[in-house]
Design a protein around this motif. Structure first.
Motif, PDB file in Angstrom:
ATOM      1  N   VAL A 329     -68.011 105.980  -9.397  1.00 19.32           N
ATOM      2  CA  VAL A 329     -68.209 106.081  -7.946  1.00 19.32           C
ATOM      3  C   VAL A 329     -69.146 104.959  -7.497  1.00 19.32           C
ATOM      4  O   VAL A 329     -69.753 104.280  -8.322  1.00 19.32           O
ATOM      5  CB  VAL A 329     -68.774 107.460  -7.529  1.00 19.32           C
ATOM      6  CG1 VAL A 329     -67.755 108.551  -7.796  1.00 19.32           C
ATOM      7  CG2 VAL A 329     -70.077 107.732  -8.264  1.00 19.32           C
ATOM      8  N   SER A 330     -69.259 104.774  -6.182  1.00 20.30           N
ATOM      9  CA  SER A 330     -70.039 103.655  -5.650  1.00 20.30           C
ATOM     10  C   SER A 330     -71.131 104.157  -4.725  1.00 20.30           C
ATOM     11  O   SER A 330     -71.099 105.295  -4.277  1.00 20.30           O
ATOM     12  CB  SER A 330     -69.124 102.702  -4.890  1.00 20.30           C
ATOM     13  OG  SER A 330     -68.066 102.316  -5.730  1.00 20.30           O
ATOM     14  N   GLU A 331     -72.072 103.266  -4.433  1.00 24.76           N
ATOM     15  CA  GLU A 331     -73.279 103.688  -3.723  1.00 24.76           C
ATOM     16  C   GLU A 331     -73.911 102.435  -3.117  1.00 24.76           C
ATOM     17  O   GLU A 331     -74.091 101.443  -3.827  1.00 24.76           O
ATOM     18  CB  GLU A 331     -74.207 104.356  -4.761  1.00 24.76           C
ATOM     19  CG  GLU A 331     -75.654 104.473  -4.406  1.00 24.76           C
ATOM     20  CD  GLU A 331     -75.914 105.319  -3.174  1.00 24.76           C
ATOM     21  OE1 GLU A 331     -75.528 106.496  -3.156  1.00 24.76           O
ATOM     22  OE2 GLU A 331     -76.505 104.782  -2.216  1.00 24.76           O
ATOM     23  N   ASP A 332     -74.236 102.478  -1.812  1.00 25.91           N
ATOM     24  CA  ASP A 332     -74.687 101.239  -1.193  1.00 25.91           C
ATOM     25  C   ASP A 332     -76.161 100.924  -1.445  1.00 25.91           C
ATOM     26  O   ASP A 332     -76.659  99.892  -1.009  1.00 25.91           O
ATOM     27  CB  ASP A 332     -74.306 101.181   0.295  1.00 25.91           C
ATOM     28  CG  ASP A 332     -75.299 101.871   1.203  1.00 25.91           C
ATOM     29  OD1 ASP A 332     -76.099 102.690   0.702  1.00 25.91           O
ATOM     30  OD2 ASP A 332     -75.272 101.590   2.411  1.00 25.91           O
ATOM     31  N   PHE A 333     -76.865 101.791  -2.192  1.00 20.19           N
ATOM     32  CA  PHE A 333     -78.201 101.436  -2.674  1.00 20.19           C
ATOM     33  C   PHE A 333     -78.115 100.181  -3.549  1.00 20.19           C
ATOM     34  O   PHE A 333     -79.121  99.488  -3.762  1.00 20.19           O
ATOM     35  CB  PHE A 333     -78.792 102.612  -3.456  1.00 20.19           C
ATOM     36  CG  PHE A 333     -80.253 102.454  -3.812  1.00 20.19           C
ATOM     37  CD1 PHE A 333     -81.230 102.472  -2.839  1.00 20.19           C
ATOM     38  CD2 PHE A 333     -80.644 102.298  -5.135  1.00 20.19           C
ATOM     39  CE1 PHE A 333     -82.572 102.325  -3.173  1.00 20.19           C
ATOM     40  CE2 PHE A 333     -81.984 102.155  -5.489  1.00 20.19           C
ATOM     41  CZ  PHE A 333     -82.945 102.165  -4.492  1.00 20.19           C
ATOM     42  N   ALA A 334     -76.892  99.880  -4.042  1.00 15.48           N
ATOM     43  CA  ALA A 334     -76.654  98.651  -4.803  1.00 15.48           C
ATOM     44  C   ALA A 334     -77.172  97.420  -4.057  1.00 15.48           C
ATOM     45  O   ALA A 334     -77.722  96.497  -4.664  1.00 15.48           O
ATOM     46  CB  ALA A 334     -75.154  98.502  -5.081  1.00 15.48           C
ATOM     47  N   PHE A 335     -77.012  97.393  -2.731  1.00 17.71           N
ATOM     48  CA  PHE A 335     -77.469  96.241  -1.941  1.00 17.71           C
ATOM     49  C   PHE A 335     -78.990  96.106  -2.007  1.00 17.71           C
ATOM     50  O   PHE A 335     -79.520  95.003  -2.044  1.00 17.71           O
ATOM     51  CB  PHE A 335     -77.034  96.386  -0.480  1.00 17.71           C
ATOM     52  CG  PHE A 335     -75.550  96.220  -0.263  1.00 17.71           C
ATOM     53  CD1 PHE A 335     -74.958  94.965  -0.326  1.00 17.71           C
ATOM     54  CD2 PHE A 335     -74.745  97.309   0.023  1.00 17.71           C
ATOM     55  CE1 PHE A 335     -73.600  94.796  -0.109  1.00 17.71           C
ATOM     56  CE2 PHE A 335     -73.379  97.156   0.242  1.00 17.71           C
ATOM     57  CZ  PHE A 335     -72.805  95.901   0.174  1.00 17.71           C
TER      58      PHE A 335
END
Ligand code: ZN
Ligand code: ZN
Length: 392
Positions: A329-335
């Motif tokens: 799954v993905s998560e914009d905390f990545a930015f």
């Protein structure tokens, strides 16, 4: 959200607060009531508060003593376009919108930590609490970063936390390195020439070309991607036609691509383009391809992850701390982790429906340990035994 609600003091008050947020869910960049509630509570506890960072985002700052280090703790506030099916007494009163990912819980946990950090006054340095809008779809983290989040509110490191269904409630899990996958969307319009279903020879049938493309795409991950690199290509949507006896002009396919390395996502994107064009050509059809940017992979930084794990072990004991496998799954905390060192960690939600299910509910028993963890992490980070942190 009512203005009359008293300031929460006890854990029971925070549980009531969480249920209030749950009943009044708001979609990404529309978290007006939630962010106002957050801002007012932080102000009441003595935080310096900036509203409207990334539209509906809020940043609270508490500076104590002469310490020069700073830590950022982030929670997300948005809900999902889902019709709630929990039947709870405090179920969504906003039809078609639901806190089905536990962001009501994340917001409450960080507020409970905010209250305790302000009351204990047990650190020297700067705590920044980042309440982020629009995690689910629109990249609220990007919006906050574009509006100068880390220049206006500098932090040496930033941490985020997500609840995890079917992990024992209040246990903590950590992952070093690649943690959550990147996500990209590819939209393909397969364009042919419609006509009567009884005269296929006078048409260019986009349904057959699209069907062939879906099958051809199955070889991308299995034949083009290195087996050591996890990757997913899913055709999640295919739309075309309106009647059984009519060949339509076009068919639209929507694809998600997930990977841990940029090179892998780029390779898949390129293979999708080549196959779509070649498949279309073999049927005499054409393709129009759109490839909007998605979220990058989330990669935890080693020093900060080791520190965060160590804090959990010291304050909660090793039997409540463990590892989790990387997730697709993905998560914009990545930015945020592309901008500053830090770590994204997981707290068990106990037995529960999965995230994004209409039956999901955040477990209120998690608020106390998770808030206590945030307090311990901030206080320990702003003490002498922490890693140097980054000024990237
Ligand atoms: Zn979600
Ligand atoms: Zn979420």
């Amino acid at each position: 959200m009512t203005d009359q609600r008293p300031t929460p003091q006890s854990i029971d008050d925070f549980i009531a607060l969480r249920r209030g947020i749950h009943a009044a869910p708001e979609l990404g960049f529309k978290e007006f009531g939630t962010s106002d509630l957050v801002a007012r509570l932080l102000e009441g506890w003595g935080y310096e508060v900036e509203r409207g960072v990334g539209r509906t985002g809020v940043v609270g700052t508490l500076k104590l003593g002469a310490g020069e280090r700073s830590i950022g703790l982030r929670a997300d506030m948005d809900a999902l376009p889902i019709v709630e099916a929990t039947g709870l007494p405090y179920a969504s009163a906003n039809p078609g919108v639901m806190h089905a990912c536990g962001h009501d819980g994340h917001t409450t946990i960080l507020l409970a930590a905010a209250r305790d950090l302000a009351e204990r006054r047990n650190f020297s340095g700067t705590v920044r609490l980042i309440f982020q809008p629009a995690e689910e779809m629109e990249g609220g983290a990007v919006k906050m970063i574009e509006e100068g989040l880390f220049e206006r509110f500098p932090v040496d490191a930033v941490f985020g936390m997500h609840n995890w269904p079917n992990l024992p409630a209040g246990e903590f899990r950590f992952i070093n390195g690649p943690t959550m996958a990147s996500v990209d969307w590819i939209v393909i319009s397969m364009e042919g020439k419609g006509g009567h279903g009884a005269k296929p020879h006078e048409t260019v049938d986009p349904v057959v070309a699209a069907a062939s493309l879906v099958m051809a795409l199955q070889s991308v991950v299995s034949r083009n991607v290195d087996p050591k690199d996890p990757a997913v290509l899913t055709v999640g949507m295919i739309h075309g036609g309106a009647a059984p006896n009519v060949i339509p002009d076009k068919v639209e396919l929507q694809i998600t691509v997930r990977a841990f390395r940029r090179e892998v996502a780029a390779l898949i994107g390129e293979r999708v383009r080549v196959l779509a064009e070649a498949q279309a050509a073999s049927f005499g059809a054409k393709v129009v391809i759109r490839h909007p940017t998605g979220y990058p992979a989330l990669t935890n930084h080693d020093a900060e992850t080791d520190f965060a794990r160590d804090v959990a072990q010291r304050h909660f004991g090793s039997d409540r701390v463990g590892e989790l496998a990387p997730q697709m799954v993905s998560e914009d905390f990545a930015f945020m982790l592309e901008q500053r060192p830090g770590s994204y960690l997981f707290v068990g939600n106990g037995p529960s429906a999965d995230l994004h299910s209409p039956h999901y509910n955040f477990n209120d028993d998690v608020i106390e340990p998770a808030a206590r963890y945030w307090v311990a992490l901030a206080e320990d980070y702003l003490a002498a035994n922490a890693p140097a942190g980054g000024k990237a």
